[in-house]
Design a protein around this motif. Sequence first.
Motif, mmCIF file in Angstrom:
data_model
loop_
_atom_site.group_PDB
_atom_site.id
_atom_site.type_symbol
_atom_site.label_atom_id
_atom_site.label_comp_id
_atom_site.label_asym_id
_atom_site.label_seq_id
_atom_site.Cartn_x
_atom_site.Cartn_y
_atom_site.Cartn_z
ATOM 1 N N PHE A 60 -4.799 -1.137 7.243
ATOM 2 C CA PHE A 60 -5.913 -0.375 6.707
ATOM 3 C C PHE A 60 -6.138 0.864 7.565
ATOM 4 O O PHE A 60 -5.667 0.956 8.697
ATOM 5 N N PRO A 62 -8.685 1.923 9.311
ATOM 6 C CA PRO A 62 -9.133 1.710 10.701
ATOM 7 C C PRO A 62 -8.017 1.219 11.632
ATOM 8 O O PRO A 62 -8.025 1.542 12.816
ATOM 9 N N MET A 65 -6.455 4.289 12.770
ATOM 10 C CA MET A 65 -7.297 4.982 13.741
ATOM 11 C C MET A 65 -7.161 4.317 15.113
ATOM 12 O O MET A 65 -7.106 4.996 16.141
ATOM 13 N N LEU A 66 -7.114 2.990 15.114
ATOM 14 C CA LEU A 66 -6.946 2.256 16.374
ATOM 15 C C LEU A 66 -5.611 2.610 17.023
ATOM 16 O O LEU A 66 -5.519 2.799 18.237
ATOM 17 N N ARG A 69 -5.838 6.006 18.504
ATOM 18 C CA ARG A 69 -6.615 5.919 19.742
ATOM 19 C C ARG A 69 -5.736 5.429 20.900
ATOM 20 O O ARG A 69 -5.775 5.979 22.002
ATOM 21 N N GLU A 106 -13.970 15.976 4.875
ATOM 22 C CA GLU A 106 -13.053 16.139 6.003
ATOM 23 C C GLU A 106 -12.285 14.886 6.414
ATOM 24 O O GLU A 106 -11.387 14.967 7.249
ATOM 25 N N ILE A 107 -12.616 13.731 5.847
ATOM 26 C CA ILE A 107 -11.995 12.503 6.365
ATOM 27 C C ILE A 107 -10.470 12.542 6.200
ATOM 28 O O ILE A 107 -9.715 12.298 7.137
ATOM 29 N N TYR A 198 3.464 18.102 -1.266
ATOM 30 C CA TYR A 198 2.253 17.319 -1.481
ATOM 31 C C TYR A 198 2.537 15.925 -0.961
ATOM 32 O O TYR A 198 3.651 15.416 -1.063
ATOM 33 N N GLU A 200 0.605 11.892 -0.704
ATOM 34 C CA GLU A 200 -0.523 11.092 -1.154
ATOM 35 C C GLU A 200 -1.384 10.638 0.018
ATOM 36 O O GLU A 200 -2.571 10.408 -0.124
ATOM 37 N N GLU B 399 -23.760 14.672 10.383
ATOM 38 C CA GLU B 399 -22.381 14.961 9.994
ATOM 39 C C GLU B 399 -21.360 14.026 10.613
ATOM 40 O O GLU B 399 -20.161 14.260 10.529
ATOM 41 N N LEU B 403 -15.780 6.521 10.763
ATOM 42 C CA LEU B 403 -14.452 5.924 10.662
ATOM 43 C C LEU B 403 -13.958 5.397 12.002
ATOM 44 O O LEU B 403 -13.329 4.352 12.070
ATOM 45 N N GLU B 404 -14.254 6.124 13.075
ATOM 46 C CA GLU B 404 -13.694 5.750 14.369
ATOM 47 C C GLU B 404 -14.637 4.900 15.209
ATOM 48 O O GLU B 404 -14.329 4.595 16.352
ATOM 49 N N THR B 405 -15.823 4.557 14.672
ATOM 50 C CA THR B 405 -16.759 3.812 15.520
ATOM 51 C C THR B 405 -16.276 2.377 15.729
ATOM 52 O O THR B 405 -15.574 1.805 14.901
ATOM 53 N N ASP B 406 -16.692 1.800 16.866
ATOM 54 C CA ASP B 406 -16.353 0.397 17.133
ATOM 55 C C ASP B 406 -16.927 -0.506 16.045
ATOM 56 O O ASP B 406 -16.328 -1.508 15.669
ATOM 57 N N LEU B 409 -14.511 -0.444 13.277
ATOM 58 C CA LEU B 409 -13.267 -1.122 13.651
ATOM 59 C C LEU B 409 -13.473 -2.627 13.753
ATOM 60 O O LEU B 409 -12.603 -3.409 13.404
ATOM 61 N N TYR B 412 -14.700 -3.818 9.556
ATOM 62 C CA TYR B 412 -14.257 -3.315 8.246
ATOM 63 C C TYR B 412 -13.643 -4.391 7.375
ATOM 64 O O TYR B 412 -13.664 -4.309 6.151
ATOM 65 N N MET B 413 -13.114 -5.466 7.970
ATOM 66 C CA MET B 413 -12.493 -6.503 7.150
ATOM 67 C C MET B 413 -13.525 -7.417 6.476
ATOM 68 O O MET B 413 -13.166 -8.296 5.713
ATOM 69 N N TYR B 417 -11.186 -6.990 -0.269
ATOM 70 C CA TYR B 417 -9.985 -6.271 -0.698
ATOM 71 C C TYR B 417 -9.207 -7.133 -1.677
ATOM 72 O O TYR B 417 -9.085 -8.344 -1.478
ATOM 73 N N SER B 425 -3.465 4.871 -6.195
ATOM 74 C CA SER B 425 -3.479 6.063 -7.028
ATOM 75 C C SER B 425 -2.526 5.852 -8.196
ATOM 76 O O SER B 425 -1.705 4.936 -8.191
ATOM 77 N N GLU B 427 0.007 7.626 -8.981
ATOM 78 C CA GLU B 427 1.399 7.815 -8.545
ATOM 79 C C GLU B 427 1.918 6.591 -7.809
ATOM 80 O O GLU B 427 3.068 6.189 -7.986
ATOM 81 N N SER B 428 1.052 5.992 -6.974
ATOM 82 C CA SER B 428 1.522 4.828 -6.222
ATOM 83 C C SER B 428 1.707 3.630 -7.161
ATOM 84 O O SER B 428 2.657 2.867 -7.046
#
Lengths: 222, 478
Positions: A60, A62, A65-66, A69, A106-107, A198, A200, B399, B403-406, B409, B412-413, B417, B425, B427-428
């Motif tokens: 996923f 995150p 991101m990990l 990091r 911006e994400i 491009y 995805e 602003e 996304l990057e906060t502990d 992390l 999120y699970m 899902y 998408s 296309e995928s």
Amino acid sequence: MYEDLLAAMRQSIADGDQDAATATANQAIEEGLDPLVAIDEGYVPGLSYVGSCFSSGEMFLPDMMLAARAMNAAMAVLKPELARRSQERSVRGRVVIGTVKGDIHEIGKNLVGTMLSASGFEVVDLGVDVAPERFVDAAREHSADIVGVSALLTTTMTGQRTVVESLAAAGMRPGVKVIVGGAPVTRAWAAEIGADGYSEDAVGAVALATKLMEGAAGAAQG
Amino acid sequence: MRDARVGGSPFARLSPDECARVHEAAVGILERTGARLLEPRAVEILRRAGARTDGDHVWIPRELVDAALATAPRSITLHDRTGAPAMELAGRTFWAGPGSDCLHILDHRTGVRRTPTLDDLREGIALVDALPDLDFVMSLFIPGEVDGRIADRWQMEAMLGGTTKPIVMVSYEPSGMEDAIAMAEVVAGGPAALAARPFVATYINVTRALLQGRSELQKLLWLAERGYPFLWIPVTSGGTTGPVTVGGTLALNQAGVLIGIVLSQLVREGAPIVVPGFGGDGLDLRTMVDPYAAPDARGPAGALAHWYGLPMFSLAGGSDGKVVDEQSAAEASLTLLVDAVSGGQLTHDCGYLESGLTGSLSQMAICDEIVSWIRAATRPIDVSDEALALSDVDALGVEGSFLETDHTLDRYMERWYPALFDRGSFESWQAHGATTLAQRAAERVEALLAAHEPTPLQPEVAAEIHEIVERAAEAAGL
């Protein structure tokens, strides 16, 4: 002789484990492993693995991101060592990125920037709501190889066409490549506005940028 | 044990006053009309307790009903094969599983509807064992290659050997039930261990509310004496064996439920009886099919069971459609959702097609996904300080990126899902073969069956169980 260490480096990124990434980087310095080898054969393959898992839906955002990091943590240790050895990590390409004028999302753009820089590209992030002329100026100032233009809305994605046109008007095309992305953007749209590519997702963006750089190198040699 | 609580405001199709009215009607039916019980022991037990009898006809007074309702347990915990608690049937909870005894299988590999085999049965049970949101198993199919008189022993052997999940067991005759329970006792390590940590509940279908068959009543008496849990499910069909209205059929059926409660508690106070969370339904008077996904009677029997505070067995996830398609997905979703928000507790029939005549492993995988979705849509919401993350909001400002906060992390699970529903998408989706839900379900079944190894029984336990099957075959002259 460093196979175990390199494997631990890959694993630290795959696990998104900052502490392990820092520890393995320190161990590399202590044991005299070339930091460039540590980066290219240790951490970068770990990042590629995470990227491919993200693309296939096994990991996923995150997780990525990990991993990024952890990558940054390792780089923070290795950069002074590179400087001490008067070495530089070879830059795979220079990329200017931003979100088009009128759009403050911006994400996705940030993620592309993170993945590109973790993968060895030099990234200049212009932020959001970026006017076409700022893309042109920044590309010139930083000798950009690639300009990445993000748009989330159907109403703002036309701004991607304007950036392509502005770069052309400034005489910088086709030398400077343009890549586009964002939820409403498709391959067909990229082709229609004359962009060079491009993707995805952020992982695809790294592959795309790599391919464009290889194409550019091929053209220069030819 | 899974947290199977349903959050938010309770959905109850009947108000407490309406439940009381249905209950009063059922008590009145038992006093005025009475019932015929074809097992003499049952009649004798009721006569000695004060009921008026005339041959096999019994009229049950209100006092017996009240006394039985006072001792019937409010909660029953079913365990898994290892003896660990797995499902507490109480309150507003929702546990899901498949159904029993389909005559046909819709083969997920070929798309052909055919007679099931023992291998199909074993595969299906392995699939239930592997699917994360199915909580218990039932016998799925009647295997075509074994003699019909002892197919229930083969089913029980396959369930005991193929999954550690709790078992809801169906048998034909009392002897089959006794054999099945004997097998479970072998696994548990004896009758006392099985009664203390039951991992099998016996499903007893009762012919009619007021006409109760001999073998049904014999099963009830035998299980109640031993303190083994059972599901007492009279079948009343609106317009044929009961009034055509939902309320009328529900009240008449409830009279049959009360007979089981009274009898079980007279045999043994606290005998673990589970009542229906479905009832009030009827045949489709246009096709004479018994529909599994009719909307009319969805909810009231569950509301009634909650009003009594008794553990219940519900019916959802089945479809009247013939193949895995839009109808089967819609009917499975709608029925499971209503039963879940009703707090339907032990809910069976995931994977049924053709009104219970055909079973499909693909449909079962789709039901697993639907149950998973429903759980995410009904579980209580965490509004603790930690969940609200106000300190992050303050720190990040207008602003900030979360996304990057502990916090992200770490948690999120917790979001749901899908395993089958496609969210990629266009296309995928196209790049992955442009598949339909049914195609992906069949692929998931194959992947799970290839990867999953159910925990086997000890060889000597498995051998002892198989001896019971062999003895039943000999006794049947096979």
